[in-house]
Design a protein around this motif. Structure first.
Motif, PDB file in Angstrom:
ATOM      1  N   HIS A  50       0.739  -1.173  -0.027  1.00 20.98           N
ATOM      2  CA  HIS A  50       0.019   0.058  -0.154  1.00 20.98           C
ATOM      3  C   HIS A  50       0.903   1.243  -0.022  1.00 20.98           C
ATOM      4  N   LEU A  97      -8.271  -2.364  -5.268  1.00 22.67           N
ATOM      5  CA  LEU A  97      -7.739  -1.215  -4.792  1.00 22.67           C
ATOM      6  C   LEU A  97      -8.505   0.121  -4.577  1.00 22.67           C
ATOM      7  N   ALA A 138      -5.907  -8.772  -1.784  1.00 16.85           N
ATOM      8  CA  ALA A 138      -5.490  -7.465  -1.870  1.00 16.85           C
ATOM      9  C   ALA A 138      -3.902  -7.511  -2.211  1.00 16.85           C
ATOM     10  N   TYR A 160      -2.408  -5.699  -5.332  1.00 18.21           N
ATOM     11  CA  TYR A 160      -1.431  -4.812  -5.276  1.00 18.21           C
ATOM     12  C   TYR A 160      -0.014  -5.110  -6.221  1.00 18.21           C
TER      13      TYR A 160
END
Length: 225
Positions: free
Chosen positions: A22, A160, A191, A195
């Motif tokens: 992130h 996202l 996730a 990413y």
């Protein structure tokens, strides 16, 4: 540690990995905002454009911030299109074609643009001609800008997109409160996969975009000296 972590001991590591990825995404977004504002400054100063700087929405989602950059870039492209159309209108066809020819020397292209740039802008400098050549008379930024827009749109439409930009401790704030155990494991894995997939393209597009803008500003500085 959550009780579910005893059953799924890899979840804390997965949360850390999501946090790390992130932050990488935020760094790329920040770089894109910076490069876009740098380009806006060059266009406003040397091509007489009236483009507003952009700011990252710290409480917004990734999609919202991707959209801010996309909208700014579209405005930039509209301004460059206007300059391109003016050059095409003022230059002889053979000279205009030379601007599009990647084999032509950049110094010769600048000389061509200087013949008509003052007619277009009312007032012109060698830096203005250099900017026009870099951004209109070559594909140094066009393809790069289009690629960045495509990648940003893909990120915004992905898993996202709905994640908050300023989220800290992502595993706790976004996932952990709502999802536990095996479900959290699945969500964390999804996730991480999302990413990793988008960061590969975004890092590449962001770096090329920033490099292209730096190249333009360095050319301008050289022309001003």
């Amino acid at each position: 540690m959550a009780q579910s972590d005893f059953l799924y001991p890899e979840n804390p590591r997965r949360r850390e990995e999501v946090n790390h990825l992130h932050q990488q995404l935020l760094d790329c977004l920040s770089d894109s905002f910076h490069a876009t504002n740098e380009l806006i400054g060059v266009l406003n100063t040397h091509l007489g454009c009236r483009l507003a700087s952009i700011e990252m929405k710290r409480n917004g989602t990734i999609k919202e911030n991707c959209d801010i950059i996309i909208q700014a870039v579209m405005k930039i492209q509209n301004e460059l299109q206007k300059v391109d159309e003016a050059l095409k209108d003022k230059l002889e066809p053979t000279l205009y074609r030379k601007l599009q020819d990647i084999k032509e020397k950049e110094t010769e292209k600048i000389a061509i643009v200087q013949k008509v740039i003052s007619v277009i802008l009312g007032e012109a400098t060698s830096a203005a001609s250099a900017v026009a050549v870099k951004l209109v008379g070559s594909n140094v930024t066009t393809g790069i800008i289009n690629k960045l827009v495509t990648v940003l749109a893909q990120i915004g439409a992905s898993l996202l997109g709905s994640i908050g930009v300023a989220v800290l401790g992502l595993g706790i704030d976004m996932i952990f409160r709502a999802i536990l155990g095996a479900v959290e494991k699945t969500q964390l894995q999804a996730a991480i996969k999302s990413y990793e997939k988008h960061l590969v393209e975004f890092k590449s597009a962001s770096e090329k975009y920033h490099h292209a803008i730096t190249e333009v500003t360095n050319t301008v500085k050289h022309q001003i000296k």
